[in-house]
Structures are given as structure tokens and as C-alpha cells.
Design a protein around this motif. Structure first.
Motif, PDB file in Angstrom:
ATOM      1  N   LEU A 147      35.969  37.669  39.164  1.00  0.00           N
ATOM      2  CA  LEU A 147      35.916  38.877  39.966  1.00  0.00           C
ATOM      3  C   LEU A 147      35.384  40.051  39.169  1.00  0.00           C
ATOM      4  CD1 LEU A 147      39.417  38.554  41.666  1.00  0.00           C
ATOM      5  CD2 LEU A 147      37.216  37.648  42.424  1.00  0.00           C
ATOM      6  N   ARG A 150      35.000  44.103  38.169  1.00  0.00           N
ATOM      7  CA  ARG A 150      35.956  45.210  38.111  1.00  0.00           C
ATOM      8  C   ARG A 150      35.593  46.252  39.166  1.00  0.00           C
ATOM      9  NH1 ARG A 150      35.780  50.163  36.016  1.00  0.00           N
ATOM     10  NH2 ARG A 150      33.739  49.783  35.082  1.00  0.00           N
ATOM     11  N   PRO A 151      36.568  46.700  39.991  1.00  0.00           N
ATOM     12  CA  PRO A 151      36.261  47.706  41.010  1.00  0.00           C
ATOM     13  C   PRO A 151      35.859  49.041  40.384  1.00  0.00           C
ATOM     14  CG  PRO A 151      38.353  46.603  41.475  1.00  0.00           C
ATOM     15  CD  PRO A 151      37.941  46.207  40.093  1.00  0.00           C
ATOM     16  N   GLU A 209      33.732  43.335  52.275  1.00  0.00           N
ATOM     17  CA  GLU A 209      32.815  42.514  51.485  1.00  0.00           C
ATOM     18  C   GLU A 209      32.078  41.538  52.398  1.00  0.00           C
ATOM     19  OE1 GLU A 209      32.888  39.629  47.540  1.00  0.00           O
ATOM     20  OE2 GLU A 209      34.363  39.344  49.129  1.00  0.00           O
ATOM     21  N   GLY A 220      43.729  42.600  48.612  1.00  0.00           N
ATOM     22  CA  GLY A 220      44.620  42.972  47.521  1.00  0.00           C
ATOM     23  C   GLY A 220      45.973  42.279  47.639  1.00  0.00           C
ATOM     24  N   VAL A 260      38.873  44.849  47.216  1.00  0.00           N
ATOM     25  CA  VAL A 260      38.652  43.846  46.179  1.00  0.00           C
ATOM     26  C   VAL A 260      37.940  42.663  46.816  1.00  0.00           C
ATOM     27  CG1 VAL A 260      40.670  44.583  44.858  1.00  0.00           C
ATOM     28  CG2 VAL A 260      40.920  42.768  46.549  1.00  0.00           C
ATOM     29  N   GLU A 262      37.416  51.136  44.400  1.00  0.00           N
ATOM     30  CA  GLU A 262      38.836  51.360  44.627  1.00  0.00           C
ATOM     31  C   GLU A 262      39.098  52.174  45.890  1.00  0.00           C
ATOM     32  OE1 GLU A 262      40.370  53.161  41.108  1.00  0.00           O
ATOM     33  OE2 GLU A 262      40.386  51.283  39.967  1.00  0.00           O
ATOM     34  N   PRO A 289      32.763  45.939  44.375  1.00  0.00           N
ATOM     35  CA  PRO A 289      34.017  46.503  44.901  1.00  0.00           C
ATOM     36  C   PRO A 289      34.270  47.909  44.367  1.00  0.00           C
ATOM     37  CG  PRO A 289      34.490  44.946  43.134  1.00  0.00           C
ATOM     38  CD  PRO A 289      33.002  44.876  43.367  1.00  0.00           C
ATOM     39  N   GLN A 305      45.502  38.848  46.365  1.00  0.00           N
ATOM     40  CA  GLN A 305      45.362  38.914  44.911  1.00  0.00           C
ATOM     41  C   GLN A 305      46.732  39.006  44.238  1.00  0.00           C
ATOM     42  OE1 GLN A 305      43.663  42.532  43.073  1.00  0.00           O
ATOM     43  NE2 GLN A 305      42.048  41.198  42.284  1.00  0.00           N
ATOM     44  N   TYR A 334      41.093  33.362  45.835  1.00  0.00           N
ATOM     45  CA  TYR A 334      42.336  33.434  45.055  1.00  0.00           C
ATOM     46  C   TYR A 334      43.106  32.121  45.039  1.00  0.00           C
ATOM     47  CZ  TYR A 334      41.129  38.329  45.295  1.00  0.00           C
ATOM     48  OH  TYR A 334      40.453  39.516  45.195  1.00  0.00           O
TER      49      TYR A 334
END
Length: 388
Positions: A83, A85-86, A115, A229, A109, A131, A129, A232, A254
Motif C-alpha cells: 500500500l 502512504r496517504p 479508489e 480504513g 486508503v 488523508e 490515497p 485495514q 487486506y
């Protein structure tokens, strides 16, 4: 992490990876990336920008598939996808892609519905991604990405007011839209049964849209910032008595099981997304276009009626009307000769209508509107999404 525990690939779309950091003691290993079009060899500390749908781990000519590798100790795990990093609102590092691959920002995410919308709009894009919604706006403005795909309304939950406010605050242009059916799934760790569940995590809207299914389960509901999220968190913390409401793609990413699909109360659950870019597209008349505008009006009887009439007089169909109080000037004070002064909210009006700015009728309608609008801005003129 030992190489035997590496969970890699299963990519359906190309993504950009910053760097693989494999253990130095395993420096004899490498990655061979293969596709129908190319093959590229990289070292364990190498940097590469594109991945294909297949990869092999090799050592002195002995290749082993990365898919389905077992951890060094423990049971086999589902294949997971690395994945990115946002981005945050303060993130100014990084550089945009100048190649053919489009970089598209979205809020959430990997595995979020946003997405999926980005991948529907640009199947070969690199989905980035972010935040927060505002971070996606800023990522486009700072040239970190090429476009952003953000939700604007849902057929059940209504308008996403935050994004209406951000459309006015930022100078981006709407260049397209995506309409996508929402399929809420109940996700759990592999092997967990419904009877084991004590609570379910998800975004507040997703929880409210699955009221009947959650009522039958009799579980505690816990709010999380976004649906993916929630998936996740369950995968990271390995909690067996907790489920998540998220997309089927989130389950794949995930390594979770899907206990039930389409658990939303209303099966016709549609979310509309806007595609934003730094520059507008050239309006055309060879296909159905939609135009989005925002304007303000003076206070007075029939003023809003007059504003809407400029479209009706030209047979222009309005598809959306949204009003938002002005933040900088929330109240309008009007003199009243009998009782002093009256206070009213001062509104911004957002309107979508079915016409291209290349059409004379649309140009004439906005010219007419300007006669009594105190402010008018075209947010974008773009092709309508005619497919679900």
C-alpha cells in the motif's frame, strides 16, 4: 521481514512504489517482473516505477512464485497488496508522473469506494490515497497528481457538503463525473463466523445504510473515518470478534473474507463522483455534456425564480440544485420599516444543468443570469457519465 514472508502482487492496475527495502542478508535475491509487453530485472535495493501482473522471486536461477508464499512461522495468509502512504494536507514532497500514466488522488486508503471510482475513470491510472478531501485538492494544485476523484453526492446519504465548500475555495475545474453503484460487504478475518461478531466498524454513512443487516446481527457499531480504513484496522489488529463494512476490493487488499455482499438496506445505492483537474477541458457538442456553476443573488422577492427561469426559457434541464450558506458572510441584514431589521442566511447556489458551454443556449442563459447575480463562476463543463 524475511523473504519467505513477503506478500506481494495480485495487482490489477499499475502502481508506483517508492522502494523495496529487503534485508541486506538476503541480497542474493531479486525480483523479476514480467508482463506481456516487457520484462525488467531489479536488485533488492533497486527503485522501480511500474509493476506488472506477475512476478517471481529468484535465487541463482531457482524461481518461486511470490503469490501464496507462507510466512516463516504461522499459517498461510491471503495474498496482500503493498500500500502507498496517504498524502496529507502538509505533504509537498514527491513529484508528479510525466509519463503516460495518470496519477489520480482520492480520499481514503486503498480499497475505498473513491479508489474504485478513480480506477473506473482511468483504468490504468496510479491511484494516490489522501488523508482528507482537502489534501486531494491540494495534491492537484501542487502538481503532485494529475487529477482528483471525489464524491459529491449519494442517492441515500445526500450531498457531501464539505466538497461543495472546497470546490469554491480551490480553483480546480470539473472535467468529468463517475457514477458508481455501492456494494457494501461484511468483511471478517479468514475463518470467522457471523456468530462470533460482537461489533462492526465502518464509516457512519455505511453503518446507517446497513441498518437492517446490522440489526439482525445484534452487534455494536463503531464509527471509522472511511470504510476501507475499517478493513485495514481489522487486518492489522487481527481482531476476530469484529467485522467491517467495506468494498469487495478492500477484502482482497487486506486479506479478509466476505461473509455477505450487498447488505445495504437500499440496493439502488449510487454515489456520484467528480473528476477535478488544474485546467478545464474544451466543451463539445457531439455528446451529452453537463455544466456546473455556483452563484449568489441579491435578496428580494422572486429573485431565485428569475435565476432558474433563465434555464427554463431555453429548455435547459437542471439536474441538481444545492444551496450552502456563505461562510464569510453568513447573515444578510435587511431593513424592515415595521420591526427594525431582519436577518437572513446569505446563500451560495450550486446548479448542474444538461448543456455544454459550447452551446449558444448555455452561453445566453449564463449571460442572462449575470444580470441579477452578484457572483457567478463556472465550475466545469464536462461529459456526463452515462454508464453505471
Amino acid at each position: 521481514m524475511a523473504l519467505e514472508a513477503l506478500n506481494v502482487l495480485g495487482f490489477q492496475h499499475c502502481v508506483r512504489l517508492e522502494r523495496w527495502n529487503l534485508e541486506r542478508k538476503r541480497c542474493g535475491y531479486g525480483l523479476r517482473l514480467t508482463s506481456k509487453r516487457w520484462e525488467k530485472q531489479v536488485s533488492t535495493d533497486g527503485e522501480w516505477c511500474l509493476c506488472a501482473c506477475q512476478a517471481t522471486l529468484h535465487n541463482d536461477g531457482d524461481a518461486a512464485s511470490l503469490v501464496g508464499l507462507r510466512p516463516v512461522d504461522g499459517e498461510p495468509k491471503k495474498e496482500l497488496i503493498p500500500l502507498p502512504r496517504p498524502l496529507s494536507v502538509t505533504d509537498t514532497a514527491g513529484s508528479p508522473s510525466y509519463g503516460s500514466q495518470v496519477r489520480v488522488a482520492y480520499q481514503g486508503v486503498p480499497g475505498a469506494y473513491s479508489e474504485e471510482a478513480a480506477l473506473k475513470a482511468y483504468p490504468q491510472c496510479e491511484a494516490v490515497p489522501c488523508e482528507e478531501f482537502e489534501a486531494a485538492f491540494k495534491a492537484v494544485e501542487l502538481w503532485l497528481v494529475d487529477k482528483a476523484v471525489l464524491p459529491i453526492e449519494n442517492s441515500v446519504g445526500g450531498s457531501i457538503h464539505r466538497n461543495y465548500d472546497l470546490l469554491l475555495r480551490h480553483r480546480l475545474h470539473i472535467v468529468g463525473e463517475v457514477q458508481m453503484a455501492v456494494n457494501h460487504c461484511l468483511l471478517v478475518l479468514p475463518g470467522v463466523a457471523k456468530e462470533e461478531l460482537k461489533r462492526v466498524l465502518s464509516h457512519p454513512q455505511a453503518l446507517s445504510q446497513c441498518e437492517l443487516a446490522l440489526g439482525k446481527l445484534g452487534v455494536i457499531r463503531e464509527n471509522i473515518d472511511d470504510t476501507a480504513g475499517a478493513a485495514q484496522i481489522i487486518a492489522a489488529k487481527r481482531v476476530r470478534n469484529t467485522g467491517a463494512i467495506a468494498s469487495a476490493r478492500a477484502a482482497q487488499i487486506y486479506g479478509l473474507d466476505i461473509l455477505a455482499e450487498n447488505i445495504q438496506d437500499d440496493l439502488d445505492n449510487i454515489t456520484r463522483f467528480l473528476i477535478l483537474a488544474r485546467e478545464p477541458i474544451i466543451p463539445r457538442t457531439d455528446r451529452t455534456f453537463k455544466t456546473s456553476i455556483v452563484f449568489t443573488l441579491e435578496e428580494g422577492p422572486g429573485v431565485l425564480f428569475k435565476a432558474l427561469a433563465v434555464f427554463a426559457l431555453r429548455d435547459i434541464n437542471l439536474t441538481k440544485i444545492e444551496s450552502r450558506p456563505q461562510r464569510k458572510r453568513p447573515l444578510r441584514i435587511v431593513d424592515d420599516s415595521n420591526n427594525g431589521s431582519a436577518k437572513y442566511f446569505d446563500y451560495l447556489f450550486y446548479i448542474d444543468f444538461e448543456a455544454s458551454m459550447a452551446e449558444t443556449r448555455a452561453q445566453n442563459a449564463l449571460g442572462h443570469l449575470q444580470e441579477f447575480a452578484t457572483f457567478l463562476r463556472v465550475l466545469g463543463s464536462y461529459p456526463m457519465d452515462m454508464h453505471m
